[in-house]
Structures are given as structure tokens and as C-alpha cells.
Design a protein around this motif. Structure first.
Motif, PDB file in Angstrom:
ATOM      1  N   UNK A 232     -21.688  -2.149 -32.871  1.00  0.00           N
ATOM      2  CA  UNK A 232     -20.448  -2.257 -33.230  1.00  0.00           C
ATOM      3  C   UNK A 232     -19.876  -2.375 -31.737  1.00  0.00           C
ATOM      4  N   UNK A 233     -20.306  -2.427 -30.501  1.00  0.00           N
ATOM      5  CA  UNK A 233     -19.544  -1.991 -29.704  1.00  0.00           C
ATOM      6  C   UNK A 233     -21.175  -3.102 -28.068  1.00  0.00           C
ATOM      7  N   UNK A 234     -21.372  -3.983 -28.937  1.00  0.00           N
ATOM      8  CA  UNK A 234     -22.746  -4.865 -28.188  1.00  0.00           C
ATOM      9  C   UNK A 234     -22.234  -5.971 -27.345  1.00  0.00           C
ATOM     10  N   UNK A 235     -21.017  -6.581 -27.189  1.00  0.00           N
ATOM     11  CA  UNK A 235     -20.442  -7.260 -26.887  1.00  0.00           C
ATOM     12  C   UNK A 235     -21.422  -8.897 -27.097  1.00  0.00           C
ATOM     13  N   UNK A 236     -21.931  -9.662 -26.436  1.00  0.00           N
ATOM     14  CA  UNK A 236     -22.263 -11.186 -27.246  1.00  0.00           C
ATOM     15  C   UNK A 236     -21.386 -12.092 -27.045  1.00  0.00           C
ATOM     16  N   UNK A 237     -21.521 -13.054 -27.782  1.00  0.00           N
ATOM     17  CA  UNK A 237     -20.499 -14.419 -27.713  1.00  0.00           C
ATOM     18  C   UNK A 237     -21.485 -15.644 -27.479  1.00  0.00           C
ATOM     19  N   UNK A 238     -20.504 -17.086 -27.703  1.00  0.00           N
ATOM     20  CA  UNK A 238     -21.630 -18.185 -27.851  1.00  0.00           C
ATOM     21  C   UNK A 238     -19.767 -19.090 -27.482  1.00  0.00           C
ATOM     22  N   UNK A 239     -19.295 -18.602 -25.289  1.00  0.00           N
ATOM     23  CA  UNK A 239     -17.894 -19.290 -25.047  1.00  0.00           C
ATOM     24  C   UNK A 239     -17.771 -20.798 -24.409  1.00  0.00           C
ATOM     25  N   UNK A 240     -19.958 -21.305 -24.962  1.00  0.00           N
ATOM     26  CA  UNK A 240     -19.309 -22.682 -24.111  1.00  0.00           C
ATOM     27  C   UNK A 240     -19.841 -23.518 -25.713  1.00  0.00           C
ATOM     28  N   UNK A 241     -19.287 -24.999 -25.401  1.00  0.00           N
ATOM     29  CA  UNK A 241     -19.806 -25.543 -26.327  1.00  0.00           C
ATOM     30  C   UNK A 241     -21.240 -25.974 -27.105  1.00  0.00           C
ATOM     31  N   UNK A 242     -22.119 -25.592 -28.219  1.00  0.00           N
ATOM     32  CA  UNK A 242     -22.914 -26.171 -28.283  1.00  0.00           C
ATOM     33  C   UNK A 242     -23.386 -27.542 -28.883  1.00  0.00           C
ATOM     34  N   UNK A 243     -24.703 -28.112 -29.703  1.00  0.00           N
ATOM     35  CA  UNK A 243     -24.627 -29.563 -29.665  1.00  0.00           C
ATOM     36  C   UNK A 243     -25.238 -29.712 -30.559  1.00  0.00           C
ATOM     37  N   UNK A 244     -24.985 -30.385 -31.425  1.00  0.00           N
ATOM     38  CA  UNK A 244     -25.285 -31.244 -32.444  1.00  0.00           C
ATOM     39  C   UNK A 244     -27.135 -31.960 -32.798  1.00  0.00           C
ATOM     40  N   UNK A 245     -27.170 -31.912 -33.602  1.00  0.00           N
ATOM     41  CA  UNK A 245     -28.971 -32.817 -33.746  1.00  0.00           C
ATOM     42  C   UNK A 245     -28.720 -33.330 -34.993  1.00  0.00           C
ATOM     43  N   UNK A 246     -27.484 -34.139 -35.708  1.00  0.00           N
ATOM     44  CA  UNK A 246     -27.556 -34.903 -36.899  1.00  0.00           C
ATOM     45  C   UNK A 246     -28.312 -35.359 -38.116  1.00  0.00           C
ATOM     46  N   UNK A 247     -29.551 -35.620 -37.252  1.00  0.00           N
ATOM     47  CA  UNK A 247     -30.379 -36.115 -37.358  1.00  0.00           C
ATOM     48  C   UNK A 247     -31.440 -34.701 -38.513  1.00  0.00           C
ATOM     49  N   UNK A 248     -30.926 -33.359 -38.030  1.00  0.00           N
ATOM     50  CA  UNK A 248     -32.050 -32.366 -39.700  1.00  0.00           C
ATOM     51  C   UNK A 248     -30.290 -31.492 -39.398  1.00  0.00           C
ATOM     52  N   UNK A 249     -29.322 -32.018 -39.039  1.00  0.00           N
ATOM     53  CA  UNK A 249     -27.935 -30.404 -39.162  1.00  0.00           C
ATOM     54  C   UNK A 249     -28.384 -29.328 -38.682  1.00  0.00           C
ATOM     55  N   UNK A 250     -28.821 -29.819 -37.359  1.00  0.00           N
ATOM     56  CA  UNK A 250     -29.049 -28.398 -36.257  1.00  0.00           C
ATOM     57  C   UNK A 250     -27.731 -28.014 -35.409  1.00  0.00           C
TER      58      UNK A 250
END
Length: 557
Positions: A232-250
Motif C-alpha cells: 500500500x505504500x510501496x511506491x513504484x510508477x512508470x514516469x518515462x514514456x513507454x514504447x509501442x510494438x504495433x505489430x503485436x499491440x505490445x
């Protein structure tokens, strides 16, 4: 003669085309107009490589200022990477100031700034705006008060908005500091907050309607990974842009550290999926593959950074650096490990990392109440600003910094914090300094093989480069430093070919584009962000550089 201004995405055929325009040798496909910089890393491969070569080794010394665009708000500088489509620059300054700018003249086409909730003045990650995303006729913004906003690409008028984070105060001011990205009809972005007592999330919305599509919590719901109430107080996140593989929708995206950062008490599990590199199903947000690079991270070694997609001997790989100073090379198809190599020169939190399994060998954890020194320091072997990969040289160009921090581990009571800006670092003291046994903290720009880490060349810097690197088909590497200097190097050997001082340090992403047949190099200039304050003890004077917030475009005579 073919003129670049006659080209748009709709006019480039679906087949791969080899074309030569005004001396610019390029390869393009249906989604890629070589004159544009259409996405955060230009393409989702993470290369930051421009296929234009009108500006090249032979003539780069002649670059001169074409135009300058002032944002008008210099709070925390210019951290964005501009987007350029059909000769129009889309960029964002501090406090979510969004601009559409004529790429030939620098004139403002439209300007938009949302009215922000007053909580943005209380949060820790205030002011930071790292970019926008353009698609579906919209310019997408992730705001400091937790909204996704779609603006009409031509007018800047609001098309839709979604208050997608509805618990900002309860979650210690988590926000979107990076631009939401597109993948398979989904607009998604992760939150800040790895150093705060909350659960990190990646939010997704329908790119056309703005309706919330899914939410992925970065911390696995597992008592084994998160004993007791630690999740519940463990932090985490993903604060930079991700990247897309259009061929697999990933969606490929890195996650940030667990909290409290340097204190183990209460979270003795592996703390999945903090400090991990993750592949998500774009339509649902479910985890397809993942690898935790820093299990039970006790050093603030986020894995939030970009992946670089490349091919070697017919196989597809992703090279991924984290703050701990190691590069994990993954098989792209399933994120299994192909290699691990050490980027940082000074590492002491582990003896090594197994290059076949990724296991941390001989890890050294902080002990409560004791003073410990760890290398690299919490800003990482490289700051968040991105490297650049050149397919012509096969080299990955990245800034590096060699510094350490001494910490005293101690518990932090989340219930006593009270402020949206409060952090749970799990320390009673911290100090940044040069690596033990050295005279001073150092910095450099490296050119390396992304699979093996073998260096090709390296240049020493007095202060670390905190801007993103650009490389081009013209055989060039562009980089900036905290004093405002922008340099062009020979991509093969690192020889300095050109430099210019923009007046304020480089913190954002340098890009290149073409408009009306002319190639431009576009530099966001404006020193700021939280990093200079953290780095000042190790790099004296880095926090004293003049502020600013401008876009400076360069052209050949």
C-alpha cells in the motif's frame, strides 16, 4: 528535384522506399516521413536517429541560428522533446504550456495552457513537462494535475479531457510528467511517485473518446512480494514514456523504485514489479512478459529508462539501462535475457550481475542506523535523459556520470508525512560525493555497442550531460551540457565538429526535422529540474547555471 515540402505521411508508399532528396539519403515506410520527428524518440524503436543528412560531417561547422522561440515560463527549464509533423513543431514548456510553432520561422501558430488545480504548487515533481504526443488529429497532453487532454492539432482547442487521476492528494501528488503515448488505439502513461507511499500505476484511455480503458498497478498484488501492508505504500510508477510494438499491440515500459527507497523493514519480499522492464498488452493492460532488474531495490535504482530496439544476426533485441549502471539486453519476443553488461565504472552495491540470468551477485544492502556508501548514486549512472542509437555505425551514444552517495538507512512513517510533496526515502541522512578513492566526480559521453557494451570512443565532460542525445544519417552526434553548450561530434570517432552556446543548460531532447526542403537541428535550451539540486554536492556549480526556456533552431546558410 524532389522537394521535402511535397512529402507528407499520406504520400509515402507502404513499401520501403530508398529515396534521395536534396542530398538527404533516407529510408522510409508508410508510417515514417523522414522529414518529421513524429514521436518522442522519433520512432518507437528508441533510437533518436534522424534519417536526414543534408547537415553532415562536411558542412556541420556552418550551422547558424535560424530562429528562437521563447516559452515565457522558465520554471525548472525545458525538459521536453519536441514533436515535428509537416513542418509544424509541437512542444511543451513548464507548467504544461503547449505550443504549435512554424518550423521555418519559429512563429507561434497556437498556444494552450490548461487551468491547473492548485495542488500542482504543493507536489514534489512540480513544473515538469517532458513532451506531447500527436496522433488522430490531436495533440495529447498529460498534465501536472493528473489529466489526459486532447487538443485539436490545427487549432489547439480542447477536444476532450479526462481527470484520469482522481486521488492526487491521497497519493502524494502523483502526476504525469511525461507525455502519454499511443499504442493500438490506446493512450497510456505511467505516474511519478516511486519515492512516495502509494501504489504506482499506468493509466490508459481510448485515444478517440478519452474514456478510461484500463489501469495497471505496477506493484504486484502478492503477499510474497509485498509482505504485510508494504504494498500500500510501496511506491513504484512508470514516469518515462513507454514504447509501442504495433505489430503485436505490445507496450514496453520501465518501472521505478520501491519505497521506502533505502529502508528494508516491512518490505522484505522481491517487490515485483517495481524496478522492472515490462511488456503489457495494449488493449487490456495485462502483463505479457516482465523482468525485475532490481529485486527488493534498496538503492533507488529505477528501471524507468527507454529501451533501444535493435537487430543482431537476424534476432531482435532490446537494450535497457537502469539507474544501477547495468544494461540488460533482452530478447524482444519474450524479455528473456540475452546479456547484461556494466555501463558505470564505479559500482559497489553488487559484485556483478549474471549475464545469463540477471541475478544480482554479492548484493550489499543498507543496514538500518548505519552509514553506507553506494555507487552509482540515486540519480543513476545516467540521468533520465535518453541516449541515441545510430544504425549506420551500430553504436549507442549515452551520457554518463560517476558519483556516489552515502546514506544512513532509517524508517519513515507514511502517516506522519502530511504533505503531497513528502518523500519516503527511508533515510536519516544522505550526501552525494565523488567515488571513493577518486579526486572528483566525473562525466562523459560514450559510444558503445548495445549488445556487448564494448566502447568505441568516449569524451570527458566537466559536468554531466543531462539532455537527450541525437544522432543522424549525416554521421553526427549532437549533445548538450549544463552550461548551454551544444556540440556536434563525428559519430565514428567523437571528433568535435561544431559547438554553440545557447545561454542556458540543455535538459530536453535535441531533434532534427526538415521543412520546405531545409534540415533543421532543434535544441530545447533551459536549465532546471530537480536533478541539479541533487547533483550539486558531487558536481559543484551544476545548480548555479542560468535558467531559461527556449527552443533554438539551427540551419545551414
Amino acid at each position: 528535384m524532389i522537394n521535402l515540402k511535397d512529402f507528407s505521411i499520406s504520400k509515402i508508399s507502404a513499401a520501403l522506399l530508398s529515396i534521395s532528396m536534396l542530398g538527404m539519403s533516407v529510408t522510409a515506410n508508410a508510417e515514417d516521413n523522414p522529414a518529421d520527428w513524429p514521436k518522442y524518440h522519433r520512432l518507437d524503436n528508441g533510437w533518436r536517429y534522424s534519417p536526414l543528412d543534408q547537415v553532415n560531417k562536411k558542412n556541420v561547422a556552418g550551422l547558424k541560428v535560424a530562429w528562437i522561440h521563447h516559452v515565457g515560463d522558465i520554471a525548472n527549464g525545458m525538459q521536453a522533446t519536441p514533436i515535428v509533423l509537416d513542418g509544424v513543431v509541437y512542444s511543451i514548456g513548464p507548467n504544461n504550456n503547449v505550443f504549435a510553432i512554424d518550423g521555418n520561422s519559429g512563429d507561434t501558430i497556437w498556444h494552450y495552457q490548461p487551468e491547473l488545480d492548485p495542488i500542482v504548487n504543493e507536489v514534489f515533481y512540480t513544473n515538469a513537462s517532458r513532451g506531447v504526443t500527436v496522433g488522430h488529429g490531436n495533440v495529447y497532453v498529460g498534465t501536472l494535475d493528473g489529466r489526459f487532454i486532447a487538443l485539436d492539432q490545427k487549432s489547439g482547442e480542447v477536444v476532450w479531457e479526462n481527470q484520469i487521476i482522481t486521488t492526487q492528494r491521497e497519493d502524494y501528488g502523483i502526476l504525469f510528467s511525461s507525455p502519454p503515448q499511443l499504442c493500438d488505439g490506446i493512450l497510456y502513461s505511467g505516474t511519478t511517485g516511486g519515492d512516495q507511499p502509494q501504489i504506482g500505476r499506468v493509466f490508459a484511455a481510448d485515444a478517440i473518446t478519452g474514456a478510461t480503458a484500463w489501469v495497471w498497478e505496477t506493484l504486484e498484488d502478492s503477499k510474497k512480494s509485498w509482505p504485510g501492508d508494504s504494498r500500500a505504500v510501496g511506491g513504484g510508477g512508470a514516469w518515462l514514456p513507454g514504447q509501442c510494438d504495433d505489430a503485436t499491440g505490445t507496450i514496453y515500459i520501465g518501472t521505478s523504485n520501491a519505497a521506502p527507497d533505502f529502508y528494508k523493514g516491512g518490505r522484505e519480499g522481491d517487490n515485483k514489479w517495481s524496478a522492472s522492464y515490462v511488456a503489457l498488452e495494449a488493449k487490456s493492460g495485462t502483463v505479457k512478459f516482465a523482468h525485475q532488474e532490481m529485486p527488493n531495490d534498496l538503492w533507488d535504482y529505477d528501471s524507468s529508462y527507454e529501451g533501444v530496439f535493435f537487430t543482431r544476426n537476424g534476432k531482435e533485441y532490446i537494450a535497457h539501462l537502469n539507474k544501477g549502471g547495468f544494461v540488460f539486453v533482452y530478447n524482444k519476443k519474450d524479455l528473456s535475457i540475452a546479456n547484461v553488461w556494466q555501463f558505470a565504472e564505479h559500482v559497489n552495491f553488487v559484485d556483478s550481475i549474471d549475464p545469463k540470468t540477471g541475478e544480482l551477485i554479492g548484493r550489499v544492502d543498507p543496514v538500518a542506523g548505519q552509514e553506507s556508501t553506494f555507487c552509482p548514486y540515486l540519480l543513476g549512472a545516467r540521468s533520465w535523459n535518453h541516449g541515441a542509437y545510430n544504425p549506420d555505425t551500430g553504436l549507442w551514444y549515452m551520457n554518463a556520470q560517476e558519483a556516489c552517495n552515502t546514506v544512513t538507512s532509517a524508517p519513515t512513517d507514511p502517516d506522519s508525512l502530511g504533505s503531497p510533496a513528502a518523500l519516503t526515502l527511508g533515510i536519516s541522512a544522505i550526501a552525494a560525493h565523488a567515488p571513493p578513492g577518486t579526486v572528483a566526480a566525473t562525466a562523459r559521453l560514450d559510444a558503445r555497442d548495445p549488445f556487448t557494451g564494448k566502447p568505441s570512443w568516449s569524451l570527458s565532460y566537466k559536468l554531466p550531460g543531462y539532455g537527450s542525445v541525437l544522432t543522424t544519417k549525416g554521421g553526427l552526434v549532437f549533445n548538450g551540457d549544463p552550461t548551454g553548450q551544444v556540440m556536434a561530434y563525428d559519430a565514428d570517432n567523437g571528433k568535435t565538429l561544431w559547438k554553440f552556446n545557447t545561454g542556458s543548460g540543455i535538459r530536453g531532447g535535441i531533434v532534427s526535422y526538415a521543412a520546405n526542403g531545409k534540415q533543421y537541428i532543434l535544441v530545447p535550451s533551459g536549465w532546471g529540474s530537480l536533478a541539479p539540486g541533487f547533483a550539486a554536492a558531487a558536481y559543484p556549480g551544476i545548480d548555479k547555471q542560468p535558467g531559461g526556456a527556449t527552443l533554438v533552431a539551427f540551419e545551414l546558410p
